[in-house]
Design an enzyme around this catalytic site. Structure first.
Site, PDB file in Angstrom:
ATOM      1  N   HIS A 277      51.040 104.652  59.783  1.00 14.56           N
ATOM      2  CA  HIS A 277      50.793 105.752  58.860  1.00 14.56           C
ATOM      3  C   HIS A 277      49.629 106.412  59.511  1.00 14.56           C
ATOM      4  O   HIS A 277      48.573 105.989  59.612  1.00 14.56           O
ATOM      5  CB  HIS A 277      50.165 105.165  57.392  1.00 14.56           C
ATOM      6  CG  HIS A 277      50.103 106.209  56.388  1.00 14.56           C
ATOM      7  ND1 HIS A 277      50.991 106.671  55.553  1.00 14.56           N
ATOM      8  CD2 HIS A 277      49.051 106.857  56.196  1.00 14.56           C
ATOM      9  CE1 HIS A 277      50.538 107.475  54.880  1.00 14.56           C
ATOM     10  NE2 HIS A 277      49.306 107.804  55.075  1.00 14.56           N
ATOM     11  N   CYS A 278      49.961 107.840  59.718  1.00 12.82           N
ATOM     12  CA  CYS A 278      48.898 108.312  60.315  1.00 12.82           C
ATOM     13  C   CYS A 278      48.367 109.270  59.197  1.00 12.82           C
ATOM     14  O   CYS A 278      48.690 110.057  58.781  1.00 12.82           O
ATOM     15  CB  CYS A 278      49.855 109.543  61.405  1.00 12.82           C
ATOM     16  SG  CYS A 278      48.582 110.593  62.207  1.00 12.82           S
ATOM     17  N   VAL A 279      46.784 109.152  59.323  1.00 12.32           N
ATOM     18  CA  VAL A 279      46.175 109.947  58.385  1.00 12.32           C
ATOM     19  C   VAL A 279      45.902 111.334  58.708  1.00 12.32           C
ATOM     20  O   VAL A 279      45.523 112.214  57.909  1.00 12.32           O
ATOM     21  CB  VAL A 279      44.682 109.164  58.135  1.00 12.32           C
ATOM     22  CG1 VAL A 279      44.802 107.987  57.587  1.00 12.32           C
ATOM     23  CG2 VAL A 279      43.863 109.295  59.385  1.00 12.32           C
TER      24      VAL A 279
END
Length: 424
Positions: A277-279
């Site tokens: 999950h890329c912020v």
């Protein structure tokens, strides 16, 4: 019949009609907090959270069909980034303090939200506003000096547009697994499903009882493999491997995951070939958007390095970009040069961080391993550390450099797999 909302009215979190003019009224938690603060007394447990929720609910702007709520996490980058950069341009020591503290603050906020398992728009807002503000400073402070040609500005602009286009594609569906419709029906009815298409050993029997697990093991996986192949089906268990059920069954989404899929605790969905999950894009990186994610990183690196080079050639004449980055005597001779040089260092810090992410991604693709699989391999002590620990080779899907890249380039080209209840 209720009257429509005017531009300054809204329905608050309690379902009551409210007005922007009353945003500072009727807030008992805030009043009590101020009284306790003036009396030097501590706040009761949960008071800060309630005050924050109230402020976030009342922070709105007028709109046609009613006041629109503003995401609080969007605001800090828009206000603080220009202020910090202008303060850093006042003196070299201020620049050192500000540019050193900025990454620390960003990392602290990342770990804070990561520990609370919260989704936030702060990093996406920071990234997009940083791009826009750096481009604005480049056009306002660097281009008017006359050392940057028209073709160079066009090239930089095209790189920025391509990066934003790739980022827009990376923001789309990463490959979410469809939640079976009968799951939603069962959740509304509060009753377990009795099977799929008349079969007592269907997938939804898994949710109702332990016998359903063996039903999927015996018949669901067999039919899944017959339909789409063992590696591509939603079920890859067999009767001889009951422990595989525990690995592939998602208790959150109530479905059986295919190989390499994983559940994202921030998005609350299972994703095909979940990487992480890329912020920075506020979304998962999975089977459908991994290529676009790599493209966005690559275009950002090329555009950023090119912009840094053009700016340093303008501000620090007669020096190579690498030397000018560390030694530029005339950088603080005037405020325009100081601001440009400060923005260059800010870009260099961000580019170094994104370059590290891109390097890890390219190495993982070369070994056909995802970030999620690497973390699981480290936790279970089943992977090999290679290249000084930069990559974790699980050996499970590694088929050689060319085959691994061929597999990555073919992601998303095949039609999406059918849902689990269609396979059974």
């Amino acid at each position: 019949m209720e009257e429509p909302l005017c531009c300054c009215e809204y329905v608050d979190r309690r379902g009551e009609r409210n007005h922007l003019a009353a945003c500072c009224c009727d807030c008992q938690d805030l009043d009590e907090g101020c009284e306790r603060w003036l009396a030097c007394r501590s706040l009761p447990p949960g008071a800060l959270e309630r005050i924050a929720d109230t402020v976030a609910d009342r922070l709105r702007v007028p709109w046609f069909a009613g006041a629109v709520k503003i995401k609080v996490s969007l605001v800090p980058p828009l206000v603080l980034l220009p202020v910090f950069l202008h303060v850093a341009a006042l003196h070299v020591l201020l620049g050192f303090v500000v540019l050193t503290s900025l990454p620390v603050v960003v990392l602290w906020y990342y770990y804070l939200t990561h520990r609370r398992k919260e989704r936030t728009l702060f990093f996406l807002s920071l990234g997009l506003f940083s791009l826009a503000y750096m481009y604005y400073v480049f056009l306002q402070e660097v281009v008017p000096r006359g050392r940057v040609g028209y073709s160079q500005v066009v090239a930089l602009t095209c790189g920025l547009i391509l990066m934003l286009a790739a980022l827009s594609r990376a923001k789309k569906d990463p490959g979410y697994l469809p939640i079976p419709a009968s799951n939603e029906k069962s959740s509304h009815q509060g009753l377990p499903s009795s099977g799929v298409r008349g079969g007592s050993e269907g997938l939804h029997g898994v949710r109702g009882s332990s016998e359903g697990l063996h039903g999927v093991t015996a018949s669901g996986a067999a039919s899944g493999r017959a339909a789409n192949g063992e590696a591509k089906g939603y079920s890859r268990m067999s009767a001889e491997e009951p422990e595989g059920v525990k690995k592939d069954w998602c208790t959150k989404c109530q479905l059986v995951r295919p190989a390499r899929a994983g559940h994202c605790r921030l998005c609350g969905r299972c994703v095909r070939r979940l990487d992480h999950h890329c912020v920075w894009i506020n979304s998962c990186v999975g089977e459908q958007n991994h290529q676009a994610f790599i493209l966005a990183l690559s275009f950002f690196m090329l555009t950023s390095v090119y912009g840094i080079t053009l700016t340093l050639h303008t501000v620090c004449r007669g020096r190579t970009p690498f030397v000018a980055l560390f030694y530029c005597p005339g950088a603080y001779s005037d405020y325009s040069s100081a601001l440009s040089f400060t923005c260059v260092w800010y870009c260099a810090i961000v580019t170094a961080g994104m370059g590290y992410i891109l390097l890890i991604q390219l190495l993982n693709i070369s070994y056909n391993v995802t970030e999620r699989e690497a973390r699981l391999a480290l936790r279970d002590n089943t992977g090999r550390r290679l290249l000084g620990g930069l990559v974790i080779d699980t050996g499970q899907y590694n088929r050689g450099f060319l085959c691994n890249w061929g597999h990555f380039l073919s992601l998303g080209s095949s039609p999406p797999q059918r849902s689990a209840e269609d396979i059974v």
